[in-house]
Design a protein around this motif. Sequence first.
Motif, PDB file in Angstrom:
ATOM      1  N   GLY A   1       0.700  -1.117   0.031  1.00 18.18           N
ATOM      2  CA  GLY A   1       0.098   0.120   0.011  1.00 18.18           C
ATOM      3  C   GLY A   1       1.094   1.181  -0.144  1.00 18.18           C
ATOM      4  O   GLY A   1       0.346   2.137  -0.736  1.00 18.18           O
TER       5      GLY A   1
ATOM      6  N   GLY B   1       2.643   1.516  -3.311  1.00 18.00           N
ATOM      7  CA  GLY B   1       1.623   1.854  -4.459  1.00 18.00           C
ATOM      8  C   GLY B   1       1.175   3.293  -4.261  1.00 18.00           C
ATOM      9  O   GLY B   1       0.829   4.030  -5.125  1.00 18.00           O
ATOM     10  N   ALA B   2       0.960   3.780  -3.051  1.00 17.83           N
ATOM     11  CA  ALA B   2       0.706   5.199  -2.731  1.00 17.83           C
ATOM     12  C   ALA B   2       1.632   6.264  -3.295  1.00 17.83           C
ATOM     13  O   ALA B   2       1.482   7.257  -3.846  1.00 17.83           O
ATOM     14  CB  ALA B   2       0.437   5.457  -1.016  1.00 17.83           C
TER      15      ALA B   2
ATOM     16  N   LEU C   1      -3.746   3.941  -0.255  1.00 18.77           N
ATOM     17  CA  LEU C   1      -3.731   3.624  -1.607  1.00 18.77           C
ATOM     18  C   LEU C   1      -5.054   3.631  -2.477  1.00 18.77           C
ATOM     19  O   LEU C   1      -5.162   4.191  -3.364  1.00 18.77           O
ATOM     20  CB  LEU C   1      -3.130   2.146  -2.034  1.00 18.77           C
ATOM     21  CG  LEU C   1      -2.944   1.595  -3.287  1.00 18.77           C
ATOM     22  CD1 LEU C   1      -2.142   2.403  -4.109  1.00 18.77           C
ATOM     23  CD2 LEU C   1      -2.460   0.250  -3.260  1.00 18.77           C
TER      24      LEU C   1
END
Length: 572
Positions: A123, A126-127, A172
């Motif tokens: 996460g 991905g963020a 995310l």
Amino acid sequence: MSDFVSGRPGEAWRRGLSGILDYAAESNRRAIWILLAFALIAFLPGYSKVPPIDRDEARFAQATKQMVASGEYVDIRFQNEVRYQKPVGIYWLQAAALKIADAVTTRDMQTRIYVYRIPSLIGAVGAVIATFWIALAFANRRVAILAAVMMASSILLGVEARLAKTDAMLLLTVLLCIGVLAHTYLEPPAEREKSAGLIWPIVFWAALAAGVLLKGPLILLFIGLPVVTLAIIDRSAGWLTRLRPLIGLPIFLLLVLPWFIAIIGRSGGTFLSDSVGRDLLAKVVSGQESHGAPPGYYVVLFFITFWPASILAGMATPWVWREKWETPVKFLLAWLVPAWIVFELVITKLPHYVLPLYPAIAILLAMAIDQQALSRQKWMEYGTFWWFAIPVLFFVGSLVLLLRYEGYPGWPAWPFLGAAMVFGFRAWWLYFVDGPERSMLRAAVTSVLLAIAVYWSVLPSLAMLFPSVAIAQAVRTAECSDPKVAAAGYREPSLVFLAGTDTLLTGAAGAADFLQDHKCRFAVIESSLDRTFARRAEAIGLRYTKVSQFKGYNLGSGGRITLTIYKSLGNL
């Protein structure tokens, strides 16, 4: 990948951080690869070395462990108690990580906390990439990279990337939704007829559903407030039709409803009362679990949790105010301001609540830097001194730990702390010469070096912060099979996670009773309960021996603690 063997990356490295930024800004693919590498360097150190942190992380991990062991993927439990404060999404993700880990290795992964942290790591990384993607809707690739670097180097995201909780994955999902909204809202009219595909609407509604499964209706606040704000300002919301709600809403409901129907049927309404009543609404009207704070809390905390980029926030504010009606800035402020006000008004406050708003700030700062619009007020510019001061304070703290705590090996952290001071000094001292962009990049490297020192070396070395680890190790080294543990005065979920689901959390008398008639049982007694335990043991004729004693600090309750471990010898 041919660019990486052509010699040009070497030229970029020789030109320093700005050369790497120039090289990354030549294509989206190159930028993503470099941001991915930077994010992993920022988040991986200490990822597997820091023990389970009380209380939230250990509770999530233990509930997931029980879910996998029982094969029950609808109900959520911590030992025999239901755990309905949050929906099931993060438990499913952690369970998937545990299943995969068990499948690819012969080692027992049940109590290895880093396995449960995999969704948070994904996460957080991905963020960072999602921040880059969102920023491309507002500005050039160089701005987008700089905004993503600010997120990757921020203290708060670095913490959440290493905790087996919901917040990094929630971030995310929020960014995926915001990204679709941004690209849709800012899409030129000439392009709107061409964008009749379903990919982005499906991404939006699927991410929205994932966010609800992770943390309930909270994601609707982050997505709904910007939409409502823009609709009021623009007096129009026609652009929302391009999200295909007639197709997207059924997708959303199809993903969300099955589990909610199943858990409501299983719990008989207890889930709704716990998650909405006792968790969500209670945080609005009271300081839940002693986490109440007045308005302004997040503004003050921002300068710590978003360090090092937070140092530039004050200098960018005049430009943001001047540009507030320009479409990109207007969108970012609609994302940031209303939700921030709501969180300042809510009584319960925790640092990570505003994390999904930080990418908006990062993009605004990067845009201001790109346009050379930062304020030149000297008293603000002198705030860049904190890029150097923070690593100096960490170095002093490491020396204090070395002097105060026997057995603390401070030296592994020193090379990284020393390098952090060098980069921090250059970020501050050369700010007036090289400008904010280069200095921000140096400050980002400073933050990553500090993260390596703290998470890879300092924290894992502070055994006094992790009583449950010491207890579990003492029990495992005992010469008996199938050891069982009871604890009195120490009720932290990390002990249950490490020592076993059947660990008994009880009182002093209950711990003494637990030791009866079994020579492979252990009692962990907090020092204030020693006499009560001894009296009960004498009353029931219990023979026992002291295994070890632990003096440390309880992160869960926030205080010093002395724990003694006793082993049963049977009855008299």
